[in-house]
Design a protein around this motif. Structure first.
Motif, mmCIF file in Angstrom:
data_model
loop_
_atom_site.group_PDB
_atom_site.id
_atom_site.type_symbol
_atom_site.label_atom_id
_atom_site.label_comp_id
_atom_site.label_asym_id
_atom_site.label_seq_id
_atom_site.Cartn_x
_atom_site.Cartn_y
_atom_site.Cartn_z
ATOM 1 N N GLY A 1 9.399 -7.772 5.506
ATOM 2 C CA GLY A 1 9.787 -7.357 4.162
ATOM 3 C C GLY A 1 8.590 -7.084 3.281
ATOM 4 O O GLY A 1 8.642 -6.211 2.397
ATOM 5 N N LEU A 2 7.490 -7.815 3.487
ATOM 6 C CA LEU A 2 6.242 -7.500 2.787
ATOM 7 C C LEU A 2 5.680 -6.187 3.313
ATOM 8 O O LEU A 2 5.250 -5.334 2.523
ATOM 9 C CB LEU A 2 5.230 -8.623 2.982
ATOM 10 C CG LEU A 2 3.823 -8.355 2.430
ATOM 11 C CD1 LEU A 2 3.220 -9.614 1.813
ATOM 12 C CD2 LEU A 2 2.861 -7.821 3.511
ATOM 13 N N GLN A 3 5.684 -6.020 4.611
ATOM 14 C CA GLN A 3 5.114 -4.808 5.194
ATOM 15 C C GLN A 3 5.887 -3.567 4.784
ATOM 16 O O GLN A 3 5.307 -2.507 4.534
ATOM 17 C CB GLN A 3 5.058 -4.972 6.715
ATOM 18 C CG GLN A 3 4.149 -6.123 7.140
ATOM 19 C CD GLN A 3 4.156 -6.383 8.633
ATOM 20 O OE1 GLN A 3 4.730 -5.634 9.411
ATOM 21 N NE2 GLN A 3 3.513 -7.473 9.046
ATOM 22 N N ALA A 4 7.220 -3.693 4.674
ATOM 23 C CA ALA A 4 8.033 -2.571 4.212
ATOM 24 C C ALA A 4 7.684 -2.227 2.768
ATOM 25 O O ALA A 4 7.590 -1.041 2.403
ATOM 26 C CB ALA A 4 9.520 -2.916 4.335
ATOM 27 N N ALA A 5 7.490 -3.249 1.936
ATOM 28 C CA ALA A 5 7.156 -3.017 0.536
ATOM 29 C C ALA A 5 5.796 -2.336 0.404
ATOM 30 O O ALA A 5 5.610 -1.438 -0.424
ATOM 31 C CB ALA A 5 7.160 -4.344 -0.222
ATOM 32 N N VAL A 6 4.830 -2.744 1.223
ATOM 33 C CA VAL A 6 3.494 -2.142 1.177
ATOM 34 C C VAL A 6 3.556 -0.685 1.635
ATOM 35 O O VAL A 6 2.938 0.205 1.020
ATOM 36 C CB VAL A 6 2.502 -2.950 2.029
ATOM 37 C CG1 VAL A 6 1.179 -2.207 2.176
ATOM 38 C CG2 VAL A 6 2.273 -4.323 1.409
ATOM 39 N N ARG B 1 3.357 5.039 0.239
ATOM 40 C CA ARG B 1 3.920 6.394 0.325
ATOM 41 C C ARG B 1 4.199 7.005 -1.042
ATOM 42 O O ARG B 1 3.844 8.153 -1.322
ATOM 43 C CB ARG B 1 5.224 6.373 1.127
ATOM 44 C CG ARG B 1 5.094 6.090 2.593
ATOM 45 C CD ARG B 1 6.474 6.126 3.255
ATOM 46 N NE ARG B 1 6.448 5.672 4.635
ATOM 47 C CZ ARG B 1 7.512 5.624 5.428
ATOM 48 N NH1 ARG B 1 8.705 6.004 4.959
ATOM 49 N NH2 ARG B 1 7.398 5.194 6.671
ATOM 50 N N HIS B 2 4.897 6.233 -1.886
ATOM 51 C CA HIS B 2 5.491 6.819 -3.090
ATOM 52 C C HIS B 2 4.732 6.538 -4.370
ATOM 53 O O HIS B 2 5.063 7.111 -5.409
ATOM 54 C CB HIS B 2 6.938 6.345 -3.223
ATOM 55 C CG HIS B 2 7.767 6.664 -2.024
ATOM 56 N ND1 HIS B 2 8.374 5.693 -1.248
ATOM 57 C CD2 HIS B 2 8.068 7.848 -1.428
ATOM 58 C CE1 HIS B 2 9.032 6.268 -0.246
ATOM 59 N NE2 HIS B 2 8.860 7.571 -0.330
ATOM 60 N N VAL B 3 3.736 5.665 -4.327
ATOM 61 C CA VAL B 3 2.935 5.400 -5.520
ATOM 62 C C VAL B 3 1.472 5.753 -5.273
ATOM 63 O O VAL B 3 0.843 6.429 -6.089
ATOM 64 C CB VAL B 3 3.057 3.921 -5.966
ATOM 65 C CG1 VAL B 3 2.190 3.672 -7.195
ATOM 66 C CG2 VAL B 3 4.510 3.560 -6.256
ATOM 67 N N VAL C 1 -1.580 -6.510 6.600
ATOM 68 C CA VAL C 1 -2.022 -5.421 5.734
ATOM 69 C C VAL C 1 -3.421 -4.979 6.178
ATOM 70 O O VAL C 1 -4.314 -5.818 6.380
ATOM 71 C CB VAL C 1 -2.047 -5.864 4.258
ATOM 72 C CG1 VAL C 1 -2.678 -4.774 3.382
ATOM 73 C CG2 VAL C 1 -0.639 -6.183 3.775
ATOM 74 N N ASN C 2 -3.579 -3.686 6.332
ATOM 75 C CA ASN C 2 -4.853 -3.110 6.778
ATOM 76 C C ASN C 2 -5.865 -3.166 5.628
ATOM 77 O O ASN C 2 -5.685 -2.540 4.589
ATOM 78 C CB ASN C 2 -4.621 -1.662 7.217
ATOM 79 C CG ASN C 2 -5.835 -1.054 7.894
ATOM 80 O OD1 ASN C 2 -6.961 -1.514 7.704
ATOM 81 N ND2 ASN C 2 -5.617 0.000 8.667
ATOM 82 N N GLU D 1 -1.748 -12.404 2.126
ATOM 83 C CA GLU D 1 -0.606 -13.290 2.338
ATOM 84 C C GLU D 1 0.567 -12.969 1.407
ATOM 85 O O GLU D 1 1.720 -13.176 1.774
ATOM 86 C CB GLU D 1 -1.030 -14.751 2.129
ATOM 87 C CG GLU D 1 -2.108 -15.239 3.073
ATOM 88 C CD GLU D 1 -1.578 -15.534 4.464
ATOM 89 O OE1 GLU D 1 -0.426 -15.187 4.768
ATOM 90 O OE2 GLU D 1 -2.331 -16.116 5.267
ATOM 91 N N MET D 2 0.269 -12.468 0.189
ATOM 92 C CA MET D 2 1.326 -12.166 -0.765
ATOM 93 C C MET D 2 0.945 -10.953 -1.595
ATOM 94 O O MET D 2 -0.235 -10.745 -1.916
ATOM 95 C CB MET D 2 1.615 -13.364 -1.685
ATOM 96 C CG MET D 2 2.019 -14.623 -0.946
ATOM 97 S SD MET D 2 2.663 -15.925 -2.022
ATOM 98 C CE MET D 2 4.307 -15.293 -2.337
ATOM 99 N N VAL D 3 1.954 -10.147 -1.928
ATOM 100 C CA VAL D 3 1.751 -9.003 -2.821
ATOM 101 C C VAL D 3 2.829 -9.027 -3.889
ATOM 102 O O VAL D 3 3.889 -9.636 -3.711
ATOM 103 C CB VAL D 3 1.800 -7.651 -2.062
ATOM 104 C CG1 VAL D 3 0.778 -7.628 -0.935
ATOM 105 C CG2 VAL D 3 3.201 -7.370 -1.521
#
Length: 533
Positions: A383-388, A393-395, A465-466, A491-493
């Motif tokens: 769910g974090l990776q999807a948000a990143v 992509r969109h921001v 996260v890369n 670890e968190m975004v």
């Protein structure tokens, strides 16, 4: 010397052996005894880590990084103790160890057999956990159903174990189905009779019989079972369906289960403190209002796949005085075209962990809908990776940004394989597993939720996260609110200009307890409730 209680099941699986065992554990701990719990699984997988959640429900991760049976989650939530890798073992792990020893030459000249080698290895596990934990009482659940061919070595090992221990130091609790036959308008005891007969044919006489049913178990039914199964009437207990699993310990307490068990073990019935559990139950019953939480995943046809997430949401709901309606949404069916229709009524959106490309694009759409429409969002692991990926992509303008797990040739792999995972070929037990520390950035929502600059959460992942994209994502507005102490791993975004948008690479749901709800889930539900005001 520790006392031991074995919990077996009969007639059908999924009866609630784990809840029964955990409930007894809660009662004994509430009386001041040191309790630990153990799950023995008869299947040949070394652990459930490589099994689909459709097969076995969620994989529960302990502090020390063991991928275990979901019942370990029940145990931890009920007895409020962190378990370890010694709290769960399978027949596969026993065979793996024995075969390795045989190949090493430990049994030269001898034949390796189920009896005594497999049963001795099982008994060693029982003694080991008692010795390591210093527990007064060890409660061991034997998975599966009595009569299953793969479970026979465990029943035999338990039988031998009782014979080898001092008299009065081992008990057997048998959980069995008492079905209601609508055509006859009555519950039937015959399945229980046959189940106990099967158990006794293996040399085990149950000390207690727990009757699971969705209908009332009358005293007459209990007397009949007691008579046919050679168990005292008072030791046949009714365990009818409850509104909440957390009411089961109270039901068993009111029938004197814990007092009787202690008496048979020769232990005094110390004063009991059930106030924390009763407080949670009362809070759950006296909620006002409801929040709708959409959980967007890929295993939604089996709610047990997200068991700890769902329980953590309910814990947080009670803490916030609100009921939580968990709505499971199939991420594979979620698209940009229908996101508003599917998620428009949600007060909060949660995207849990998972593996594989299926439903990932739907999870990205869920994160996008939450970001663009100011809906509170909690991302966990994938769910974090999807948000990143969505933000990239969109921001941040990184078209096609995704995870290397799904597309090695993608132009922007904002999620990539952890360096230490490169070259790892075995799938089982090789991920980043267990508890790791995390430093939270001052002034962030994550830091406010935890009220601490340093936290520890349990992990289960290979991708991160890369770091090559961190500065670019930060410039676009993404806040990396938590990192490993050395700053190397994200670890968190979170998003600063949003009512509540936080994602964790770890799995905070594993540490939530009914009497101690997880702070991140509590803050998420608080934000979801605020959406209605």
């Amino acid at each position: 010397m520790a006392k031991h209680i074995f919990v077996t099941g009969g007639v059908v699986s999924s009866l609630g052996k784990g809840i029964t065992a955990a409930s007894l554990g809660h009662l004994l701990k509430a009386r001041g005894y040191k309790v630990t719990m153990q799950k023995m699984d008869p299947y040949l997988n070394v652990d459930p880590g490589t099994m689909s959640p459709f097969q076995h429900g969620e994989v529960f991760v302990t502090e020390d990084g063991h991928e275990g049976d979901l019942d370990l989650g029940h145990y931890e939530r009920f007895i409020d103790e962190n378990l370890t890798r010694d709290s769960n073992f399978t027949q596969g792990s026993i065979y793996k160890t024995l075969i390795a020893r045989e190949r090493h030459g430990d049994f030269l000249g001898g034949t390796v057999q189920v009896i005594p080698h497999v049963t001795d290895a099982i008994k060693d596990k029982l003694r080991s956990i008692a010795r390591q934990t210093g527990a007064d009482v060890v409660i061991s659940e034997i998975g599966g159903t009595v009569g299953d061919i793969e479970g026979l070595p465990f029943i035999e090992a338990a039988r031998q174990f009782k014979k080898e221990q001092p008299a009065g130091s081992v008990l057997f609790v048998h959980v069995t189905l008492v079905p209601y036959i609508a055509a006859a308008h009555e519950v039937k005891t015959k399945p229980t009779q046959h189940s106990v007969k099967e158990l006794r044919s293996l040399g085990v006489q149950p000390d207690f019989i727990i009757c699971r049913s969705d209908h009332e178990i009358t005293d007459g039914v209990r007397r009949k079972i007691a008579s046919f199964c050679d168990v005292d009437f008072d030791d046949v207990l009714a365990c009818e369906d409850c509104d909440s699993i957390y009411e089961v310990p109270i039901s068993l307490y009111e029938q004197g289960f814990d007092v009787s068990a202690l008496a048979k073990l020769g232990l005094p019935p110390r004063k009991i403190d059930l106030a924390p559990l009763r407080g949670f139950i009362d809070a759950s019953r006296n909620v006002k209002g409801q929040v709708d939480i959409a959980v967007v995943g890929k295993y939604v046809s089996l709610p047990d796949a997200y068991l700890s997430v769902i329980e953590a949401l309910h814990h947080a709901g009670a803490a916030n005085g609100v009921a939580v309606n968990v709505r499971l949404v199939d991420g594979e069916e979620l698209t940009a075209a229908n996101a508003a229709e599917v998620l428009g009524q949600a007060d909060g959106i949660l995207v849990p962990g998972g593996f594989g490309n299926r439903a990932f694009e739907g999870k990205i759409e869920a994160a996008r809908f939450a970001r663009e429409n100011n809906v509170p969002y909690l991302g966990i692991c994938l769910g974090l990776q999807a948000a990143v990926c969505e933000f990239a992509r969109h921001v941040a303008g990184l078209e096609g940004a995704t995870s290397a797990e799904f597309d090695e040739g993608a132009p922007h792999k904002v999620i990539d394989l952890m360096p230490e995972q490169e070259g790892v070929e075995d799938k089982g037990g090789t991920m980043r597993l267990g508890a790791y520390p995390c430093v939270l950035q001052e002034g962030t929502r994550a830091a406010a939720a935890y009220s601490s600059p340093l936290i520890s959460e349990r992990h289960r992942h290979r991708f991160e996260v890369n770091n090559s994209y961190r500065s670019q994502l930060e410039e676009a507005g993404l806040v990396f609110s938590g990192t490993s102490p050395d700053g190397r791993l994200v670890e968190m975004v979170e998003l600063p200009n949003h009512p509540w948008f936080v994602a964790s690479q770890a799995h905070p749901e594993f540490k939530s307890r009914p009497t101690s709800p997880h702070p991140l889930f509590c803050d998420f539900i608080k934000a979801a409730r605020a959406q209605q005001l």
